[in-house]
Design a protein around this motif. Structure first.
Motif, mmCIF file in Angstrom:
data_model
loop_
_atom_site.group_PDB
_atom_site.id
_atom_site.type_symbol
_atom_site.label_atom_id
_atom_site.label_comp_id
_atom_site.label_asym_id
_atom_site.label_seq_id
_atom_site.Cartn_x
_atom_site.Cartn_y
_atom_site.Cartn_z
ATOM 1 N N GLN A 429 -10.461 2.041 14.848
ATOM 2 C CA GLN A 429 -9.480 1.242 13.925
ATOM 3 C C GLN A 429 -9.388 -0.021 14.784
ATOM 4 O O GLN A 429 -8.712 -0.226 15.762
ATOM 5 C CB GLN A 429 -8.017 1.709 13.901
ATOM 6 N N GLU A 430 -9.640 -1.289 14.010
ATOM 7 C CA GLU A 430 -9.773 -2.737 14.665
ATOM 8 C C GLU A 430 -9.496 -3.338 13.602
ATOM 9 O O GLU A 430 -10.527 -3.444 12.390
ATOM 10 C CB GLU A 430 -10.532 -2.835 15.559
ATOM 11 N N PRO A 431 -9.030 -4.694 13.685
ATOM 12 C CA PRO A 431 -9.072 -5.758 12.693
ATOM 13 C C PRO A 431 -10.582 -6.542 12.859
ATOM 14 O O PRO A 431 -10.982 -6.658 13.909
ATOM 15 C CB PRO A 431 -7.796 -6.637 12.899
ATOM 16 N N PRO A 432 -10.872 -6.881 11.750
ATOM 17 C CA PRO A 432 -10.278 -6.991 10.224
ATOM 18 C C PRO A 432 -10.771 -5.836 9.523
ATOM 19 O O PRO A 432 -10.427 -5.872 8.423
ATOM 20 C CB PRO A 432 -10.945 -8.331 9.634
ATOM 21 N N ALA A 433 -11.621 -5.037 10.001
ATOM 22 C CA ALA A 433 -11.836 -3.743 9.250
ATOM 23 C C ALA A 433 -12.289 -2.638 10.115
ATOM 24 O O ALA A 433 -12.768 -2.796 11.120
ATOM 25 C CB ALA A 433 -13.300 -4.185 8.446
ATOM 26 N N GLU A 434 -12.174 -1.490 9.724
ATOM 27 C CA GLU A 434 -12.470 -0.335 10.427
ATOM 28 C C GLU A 434 -13.713 -0.126 10.679
ATOM 29 O O GLU A 434 -14.698 -0.515 9.914
ATOM 30 C CB GLU A 434 -12.007 1.059 9.704
ATOM 31 N N ARG A 435 -14.365 0.260 11.928
ATOM 32 C CA ARG A 435 -15.777 0.483 12.077
ATOM 33 C C ARG A 435 -16.098 1.854 12.662
ATOM 34 O O ARG A 435 -15.319 2.705 12.900
ATOM 35 C CB ARG A 435 -16.165 -0.665 13.233
ATOM 36 N N TYR A 436 -17.263 2.268 12.593
ATOM 37 C CA TYR A 436 -17.837 3.550 12.839
ATOM 38 C C TYR A 436 -18.876 3.611 13.983
ATOM 39 O O TYR A 436 -19.676 2.591 14.006
ATOM 40 C CB TYR A 436 -18.269 4.442 11.649
ATOM 41 N N GLN A 437 -18.751 4.588 14.808
ATOM 42 C CA GLN A 437 -19.516 4.755 15.797
ATOM 43 C C GLN A 437 -20.038 6.206 16.518
ATOM 44 O O GLN A 437 -19.198 7.242 15.988
ATOM 45 C CB GLN A 437 -19.247 3.944 17.202
ATOM 46 N N LEU A 438 -21.337 6.488 16.607
ATOM 47 C CA LEU A 438 -21.355 7.720 17.028
ATOM 48 C C LEU A 438 -20.456 8.130 18.425
ATOM 49 O O LEU A 438 -20.608 7.446 19.146
ATOM 50 C CB LEU A 438 -23.167 7.854 17.373
ATOM 51 N N VAL A 439 -20.067 9.484 18.277
ATOM 52 C CA VAL A 439 -19.294 9.933 19.421
ATOM 53 C C VAL A 439 -19.976 9.784 20.744
ATOM 54 O O VAL A 439 -19.281 9.509 21.874
ATOM 55 C CB VAL A 439 -18.475 11.037 18.900
ATOM 56 N N HIS A 440 -21.070 10.210 20.861
ATOM 57 C CA HIS A 440 -22.048 10.685 22.045
ATOM 58 C C HIS A 440 -23.161 9.761 22.066
ATOM 59 O O HIS A 440 -24.068 9.846 21.229
ATOM 60 C CB HIS A 440 -22.076 12.042 22.033
ATOM 61 N N ASP A 441 -23.238 9.083 23.224
ATOM 62 C CA ASP A 441 -24.675 8.502 23.364
ATOM 63 C C ASP A 441 -25.644 9.409 23.274
ATOM 64 O O ASP A 441 -27.118 9.014 23.244
ATOM 65 C CB ASP A 441 -24.497 8.019 24.964
ATOM 66 N N TYR A 442 -25.380 10.653 24.039
ATOM 67 C CA TYR A 442 -26.644 11.494 24.085
ATOM 68 C C TYR A 442 -27.188 11.821 22.541
ATOM 69 O O TYR A 442 -28.569 12.418 22.607
ATOM 70 C CB TYR A 442 -25.884 13.191 24.279
ATOM 71 N N LEU A 443 -26.597 11.643 21.391
ATOM 72 C CA LEU A 443 -27.227 11.923 20.101
ATOM 73 C C LEU A 443 -28.046 10.838 19.711
ATOM 74 O O LEU A 443 -29.078 10.962 18.775
ATOM 75 C CB LEU A 443 -26.206 12.273 19.125
ATOM 76 N N VAL A 444 -28.417 9.662 20.342
ATOM 77 C CA VAL A 444 -28.839 8.436 19.690
ATOM 78 C C VAL A 444 -30.460 8.687 19.546
ATOM 79 O O VAL A 444 -31.082 8.678 18.776
ATOM 80 C CB VAL A 444 -28.621 6.946 20.871
ATOM 81 N N ASP A 445 -31.001 9.183 20.719
ATOM 82 C CA ASP A 445 -32.374 9.346 20.803
ATOM 83 C C ASP A 445 -32.845 10.212 19.966
ATOM 84 O O ASP A 445 -33.787 10.392 19.278
ATOM 85 C CB ASP A 445 -32.925 9.506 22.406
#
Length: 473
Positions: A429-445
């Motif tokens: 939750q941050e202005p000016p818009a909500e943003r989304y991010q993977l919770v765990h770095d482990y999942l990226v690769d």
């Protein structure tokens, strides 16, 4: 009755019957019956393409199964306190929640004891819990420390733990949580930081030790990116540290620890010697050792009668430990959950199923399937778009995701909600818009290998065709 109605093809009536059964069944008296109702209702919802309703029931079922000891592993979800089924003929104890079994049988129980000891000692006004993403910081607080604090008084004082995990309206949420917890003792309305501080001072006279727990505190810095916006919380925190019988716990990812140095620069924090990152304030939470992971798996599977062959446990721990020689708690839970889902109990079946990476891939597949067949392509692309070529987790707004998706706003909302509540994606939750991010770095690769460029090309082509079709219309 619901089964009969379903057999007669009256699905709406079957759903009504199951919803009534759910509302009238109290899980603490008959958890198995409640779990059965949830699963039957979930299947009907899914068949009716009510994917979000079906997913919510699945999450509730997993939570109940974990709390009452029917499930060994919970995947990417937080651990909750343990509960015991209650005999309806007996008067239940005032507090039936205890430390989660996953914590009680591992080295994490020592962490809980140490943290409770810190809370009990006068010299520890502030504790900063830190560790890598996915190490189990939220679980040890929710499933371990909070029930341990509520279990018995510290000295002559009852302990009142207050947990906060969202910071968009930290004053309102903290005031409501504190008000709800003291309602039994008089009931008040807390609508400002000044009123909260007054209540914290008043708690001393009520013979209470108040413990304010700010979990996932790195989110605070996402929400308030300007120093001027952060100052009101800093003022509040400084005042809290100067109130007798109030303790503060901050829990955050290790890579955000340096953000706390701003407090030292702006305020006189004599009570903590103006050194918020002092080693006596910080409490590190790490991964499991191989021996500890093995003991944990043996205990959890024995409790739930999900027996694994000893040689399977040995190989599983070896695979999980990998090159670092430690077992990530999040990975243990995800792989263990998939073993239970696929009923893999022997070493032979485990090897046939593939590596631990294959099991994690199938866990992600299960979450994608929860979105429904019509939303699978969009779900896969959302996961991919939340990564980048540098192997990091990106922050994307809903508009940024939608610009690369051949899906409607409603479909995207559904996918994002399921990912967030599955524990895979974090809503920042941050202005000016909500943003989304993977919770765990482990999942990226894993996600980038699993989805690949072929998916991007396929969906880009599909989006182009849809735009062309709309233009023709």
């Amino acid at each position: 009755m619901a089964g009969s109605q379903q057999g007669l093809g009256d699905i709406a009536a079957a759903i009504d019957s199951l919803e009534l059964a759910k509302s009238e069944t109290q899980p603490q008296y008959n958890p198995q019956l409640y779990i059965s109702i949830l699963e039957k209702l979930r299947l009907l919802y899914f068949e009716q393409a009510r994917y979000l309703d079906a997913f919510h029931l699945k999450q509730e079922r997993l939570q109940i199964e974990q709390q009452y000891g029917f499930r060994a592993f919970v995947g990417a979800s937080y651990l909750n306190p343990q509960r015991q089924a209650i005999n309806p003929a007996q008067i239940p104890a005032e507090n039936t929640e205890t430390i989660a079994q996953e914590i009680a049988v591992s080295s994490r129980v020592q962490d809980v004891r140490r943290l409770r000891e810190r809370v009990s000692r006068n010299e520890y006004k502030l504790t900063v819990i830190h560790g890598q993403s996915g190490v189990g910081k939220s679980s040890i607080l929710q499933g371990g420390l909070i029930p341990a604090l509520q279990e018995k008084p510290i000295g002559e004082r009852d302990v009142l733990p207050i947990l906060l995990r969202s910071y968009t309206d930290w004053v309102g949420m903290l005031g409501r949580s504190l008000g709800e917890n003291v309602e039994r003792l008089g009931g008040i309305s807390l609508n400002s930081a000044a009123e909260i501080l007054a209540q914290l001072r008043h708690n001393e006279g009520r013979n209470l030790l108040t413990v304010l727990i700010f979990d996932q505190f790195e989110e605070f810095f996402f929400v308030y990116q300007d120093q001027a916006q952060r100052r009101p919380f800093y003022d509040f925190l400084r005042d809290c540290l100067n109130i007798p019988f109030v303790k503060v716990i901050l829990s955050l990812r290790e890579d955000y620890l340096h953000y706390l140095l701003e407090l030292d620069r702006l305020f006189d924090l004599t009570v903590i010697n103006n050194n918020i990152l002092d080693k006596n304030i910080r409490y590190y939470l790490g991964n499991f050792s191989s021996d500890d992971a093995k003991t944990l798996i043996e205990s959890l599977t024995e409790r739930t009668h999900f027996y694994l062959e000893p040689n399977l446990i040995d190989e599983l721990v070896k695979d999980l430990a990998g090159e670092i020689g430690e077992v990530r708690p999040i990975e243990l839970q995800i792989v263990g959950a998939q073993l239970q889902t696929e009923k893999i109990t022997s070493l032979e079946r485990y090897r046939q199923a593939g590596t631990k990476e294959k099991l994690v891939e199938r866990f992600l597949e299960e979450v994608i399937k929860d979105c429904g067949a019509v939303n699978e392509s969009a779900a896969r692309l959302v996961l991919y778009l939340l990564t980048d070529e540098n192997g990091t987790r990106t922050l994307k707004t809903k508009d940024e995701l939608a610009a690369n998706l051949p899906a409607s706003d409603e479909e995207l909302d559904l996918v994002l909600e399921i990912f967030i509540k599955s524990g895979l994606v974090l809503l920042v939750q941050e202005p000016p818009a909500e943003r989304y991010q993977l919770v765990h770095d482990y999942l990226v690769d894993l996600i980038r290998r699993q989805q690949g460029n072929e998916l991007l090309e396929e969906l880009a082509k599909e989006r182009e065709q849809r735009l062309q079709a709309e233009e023709n219309l």
